[in-house]
Design an enzyme around this catalytic site. Structure first.
Site, PDB file in Angstrom:
ATOM      1  N   TYR A 146       0.808  -1.212   0.000  1.00  0.00           N
ATOM      2  CA  TYR A 146       0.000   0.000   0.000  1.00  0.00           C
ATOM      3  C   TYR A 146       0.847   1.271   0.000  1.00  0.00           C
ATOM      4  CZ  TYR A 146      -3.960  -3.059   1.148  1.00  0.00           C
ATOM      5  OH  TYR A 146      -4.925  -4.043   1.135  1.00  0.00           O
ATOM      6  N   LYS A 195       3.941 -15.231   2.385  1.00  0.00           N
ATOM      7  CA  LYS A 195       3.903 -15.966   1.115  1.00  0.00           C
ATOM      8  C   LYS A 195       5.347 -16.234   0.705  1.00  0.00           C
ATOM      9  CE  LYS A 195       1.475 -17.821  -2.260  1.00  0.00           C
ATOM     10  NZ  LYS A 195       0.736 -19.075  -2.022  1.00  0.00           N
ATOM     11  N   ASP A 227      -2.581 -18.143   1.780  1.00  0.00           N
ATOM     12  CA  ASP A 227      -3.739 -18.843   1.231  1.00  0.00           C
ATOM     13  C   ASP A 227      -4.233 -19.917   2.192  1.00  0.00           C
ATOM     14  OD1 ASP A 227      -1.246 -19.932   0.710  1.00  0.00           O
ATOM     15  OD2 ASP A 227      -1.753 -20.719  -1.259  1.00  0.00           O
ATOM     16  N   ASP A 251      -5.052  -6.854   5.820  1.00  0.00           N
ATOM     17  CA  ASP A 251      -6.277  -6.174   5.408  1.00  0.00           C
ATOM     18  C   ASP A 251      -7.346  -7.190   5.041  1.00  0.00           C
ATOM     19  OD1 ASP A 251      -8.081  -4.264   4.641  1.00  0.00           O
ATOM     20  OD2 ASP A 251      -6.976  -3.590   2.888  1.00  0.00           O
ATOM     21  N   ASP A 255     -10.738  -8.753   7.616  1.00  0.00           N
ATOM     22  CA  ASP A 255     -12.128  -8.685   7.170  1.00  0.00           C
ATOM     23  C   ASP A 255     -12.759 -10.078   7.171  1.00  0.00           C
ATOM     24  OD1 ASP A 255     -12.046  -5.990   6.901  1.00  0.00           O
ATOM     25  OD2 ASP A 255     -12.225  -5.934   4.730  1.00  0.00           O
TER      26      ASP A 255
END
Length: 364
Positions: A146, A195, A227, A251, A255
């Site tokens: 970001y 990852k 994942d 992020d 959620d």
């Protein structure tokens, strides 16, 4: 004790829910003899309307000089609001990135636990949730994708977009320390999500986290690919204690975790830096469709205010009382529309705030 708290109600339902959290903090002040000096300021779309930018330098400086900042929500409906015809750096959400960066808030703390009274709203099967779950996501907040370079170029006649994901070892180390410190006060387990099988940034992330783990021999460390972490959150959320991860992964996972609890309207969050001053906000958005109707759920914001008391003001007893009051109101069967169920009494945003305040003041 006297504290200066900056209020950033923001857009949509923000003013409504921040109003209920302020009311709760005022009740805490009356009960315990504190003085809370509240300063309401503009950020987000409302700031764009008045000043042309989502966050002014003046507001940022006042936030940095406060004891804590309580935020509602920013933004409107994408595609319908004029705010989203502006360049990305002038849109409401850019204010969030700017205030986090400007205040040096590198750690986002998002608890996700299943209230027993809302167990029926969890989308997972009963054999999966068992006795419930209590986890916290510690997300790095001011680095990574970001905050990298973003550009669109033309290469070989084709529009081509580039986004860079950058972390240095100190950015990783400081968020890892925060996660391990938190684990020491909980169940002493850290699940570091990366990852590393693909990304160089994740490989460095894993190396630094392992270095930090050596200082915490009591804490169990596991590495989980992002994942797989997403899958495990819905397969068995109870296995997690502290989830440590980078900005973009956090992020998404936070959620997902909020939805597993049954309602994003119940989840608080804190953004912290190296000092005491932090930014506190609910995990949900501005919900412009229901703004001004007095039906929004203020409990996530009230619980964020409890985190404000705990982390920035060192008022643990007061924070406990706020959290207990929320649980008691739920146990009494009161519900806003988003968490309504058969046999419960529906209340609006302001009435829910009144109930929390009443319960808080009556509790010895």
């Amino acid at each position: 004790m006297e504290f200066h708290i900056v209020l950033l109600p923001g857009d949509g339902i923000g003013p409504e829910i921040v109003g209920q959290a302020q009311k709760t903090l005022e009740a805490v002040a009356r009960k315990y003899g504190h003085v809370f000096d509240f300063e309401p300021l503009l950020m987000g779309g409302c700031s764009i309307d008045k000043y042309g930018v989502p966050l002014t330098d003046e507001v940022l400086e006042k936030a940095k000089g406060s004891d804590a900042v309580l935020l509602g929500a920013v933004g409107g409906k994408v595609g319908q609001s004029a705010w989203y015809k502006l360049p990305p750096e002038k849109r409401p959400e850019a204010g969030l990135l700017a205030i986090r960066k400007g205040m040096g808030l590198f750690a986002n703390i998002r608890p996700a636990y299943l209230f027993p009274q809302l167990k029926h709203r969890c989308p997972l099967k009963e054999e999966v949730i068992k006795d419930g779950f209590d986890l916290v996501i510690v997300r790095e907040l001011t680095g990574g994708l970001y905050f990298g370079k973003h550009e669109t170029t033309v290469e070989n006649g084709l529009r081509t977009a580039h986004d860079t994901l950058i972390y240095n070892e100190e950015e990783i180390r400081r968020i890892a320390v925060r996660a391990f410190d938190m684990a020491m006060k909980r169940r002493k387990k850290v699940s570091s999500v990366d990852k590393a099988n693909v990304l160089a940034s994740s490989r460095l992330w894993r190396q630094v986290v392992e270095e930090v783990a050596k200082d915490y021999p009591e804490v169990q460390l596991e590495h989980v690919l992002v994942d797989n972490a997403a899958m495990q959150l819905v397969r068995d959320p109870g296995q997690f204690d502290v989830i440590l991860t980078e900005n973009s992964f956090g992020d998404i996972l936070s959620d997902e975790a909020s939805e597993v609890t049954g309602s994003i309207g119940m989840l608080s969050s804190a953004s912290l830096g190296s000092g005491k001053c932090g930014l506190y906000e609910p995990s949900h958005g501005s919900a412009p469709d229901i703004a001004g109707q007095d039906i929004a759920n203020p409990l996530a914001t009230i619980l964020s205010a409890a985190m404000l008391l705990r982390y920035s003001l060192d008022l643990d007893k007061e924070a406990d009382d706020v959290e207990s009051a929320v649980r008691a109101v739920l146990a009494a069967g009161y519900r806003t529309p988003d968490i309504m169920s058969e046999g419960c009494q529906k209340v609006g945003c302001s009435q829910m705030g009144d109930l929390v305040v009443k319960t808080l003041l009556e509790t010895q």
